[in-house]
Write a protein that holds these residues in place. Structure first.
Motif, PDB file in Angstrom:
ATOM      1  N   ASN A  60       0.827  -1.219   0.000  1.00 44.95           N
ATOM      2  CA  ASN A  60       0.000   0.000   0.000  1.00 44.95           C
ATOM      3  C   ASN A  60       0.855   1.261   0.000  1.00 44.95           C
ATOM      4  O   ASN A  60       0.518   2.246  -0.672  1.00 44.95           O
ATOM      5  CB  ASN A  60      -0.952  -0.009   1.191  1.00 44.95           C
ATOM      6  CG  ASN A  60      -2.103  -0.975   0.986  1.00 44.95           C
ATOM      7  OD1 ASN A  60      -2.517  -1.247  -0.131  1.00 44.95           O
ATOM      8  ND2 ASN A  60      -2.615  -1.529   2.069  1.00 44.95           N
TER       9      ASN A  60
ATOM     10  N   LYS B 279       2.056   1.690  -3.492  1.00 42.23           N
ATOM     11  CA  LYS B 279       0.955   2.125  -4.348  1.00 42.23           C
ATOM     12  C   LYS B 279       0.715   3.628  -4.171  1.00 42.23           C
ATOM     13  O   LYS B 279       0.518   4.355  -5.134  1.00 42.23           O
ATOM     14  CB  LYS B 279      -0.318   1.331  -4.015  1.00 42.23           C
ATOM     15  CG  LYS B 279      -1.490   1.650  -4.924  1.00 42.23           C
ATOM     16  CD  LYS B 279      -2.589   0.612  -4.761  1.00 42.23           C
ATOM     17  CE  LYS B 279      -3.555   1.030  -3.690  1.00 42.23           C
ATOM     18  NZ  LYS B 279      -4.713   0.128  -3.595  1.00 42.23           N
ATOM     19  N   ASP B 280       0.753   4.086  -2.930  1.00 44.45           N
ATOM     20  CA  ASP B 280       0.540   5.500  -2.643  1.00 44.45           C
ATOM     21  C   ASP B 280       1.659   6.375  -3.206  1.00 44.45           C
ATOM     22  O   ASP B 280       1.420   7.518  -3.597  1.00 44.45           O
ATOM     23  CB  ASP B 280       0.415   5.736  -1.135  1.00 44.45           C
ATOM     24  CG  ASP B 280      -0.868   5.146  -0.560  1.00 44.45           C
ATOM     25  OD1 ASP B 280      -1.795   4.844  -1.341  1.00 44.45           O
ATOM     26  OD2 ASP B 280      -0.934   4.964   0.669  1.00 44.45           O
TER      27      ASP B 280
END
Length: 120
Positions: free
Chosen positions: A114, A117-118
């Motif tokens: 995550n 992804k950010d």
């Protein structure tokens, strides 16, 4: 998010891919670096993140990461290891976007994915 998982420990890799799938990650699994390179280079597959085992027969994870980056510089690389040396850690940590020991907590891996992804 599309994830490439390369690990010669087939049971581990398949279980991890299943766990990632249940959390919404599309994961392709390969058991050798050569297979993964073929998928990227010849078949044109693209992934957001590559999860690479450091110690594998043939092309090890660190060399595989270098070759993948030459083919797809945008792909993020996370090394996974159950028995890496201090040198592997130093090289891997400096060349990768993440470095996780095996066995890892799935939450730690999800947090890493995550975060990547950010970062885009």
């Amino acid at each position: 998010m599309k994830v490439l998982l390369v690990d010669d420990e087939q049971k581990f890799a398949l279980m991890l891919a299943k766990r990632l799938s249940l959390r919404g990650f599309q994961t392709d699994v390969f058991f050798a670096g050569e297979q993964a390179l073929k998928a990227i280079d010849e078949e044109g597959r693209r992934y957001a993140v590559g999860l690479l085992d450091v110690k594998m027969p043939g092309i090890g994870g660190i060399e595989l990461g270098r070759r993948i980056k030459a083919l797809d510089p945008a792909m993020k690389i996370v090394f996974l290891t159950g028995h890496g040396s201090d040198m592997d850690y130093q090289v891997g940590a400096s060349e990768a976007d993440g470095y996780l020991p095996k066995p890892m907590k799935i939450e730690d891996l999800i947090d890493t994915l995550n975060r990547l992804k950010d970062e885009g």
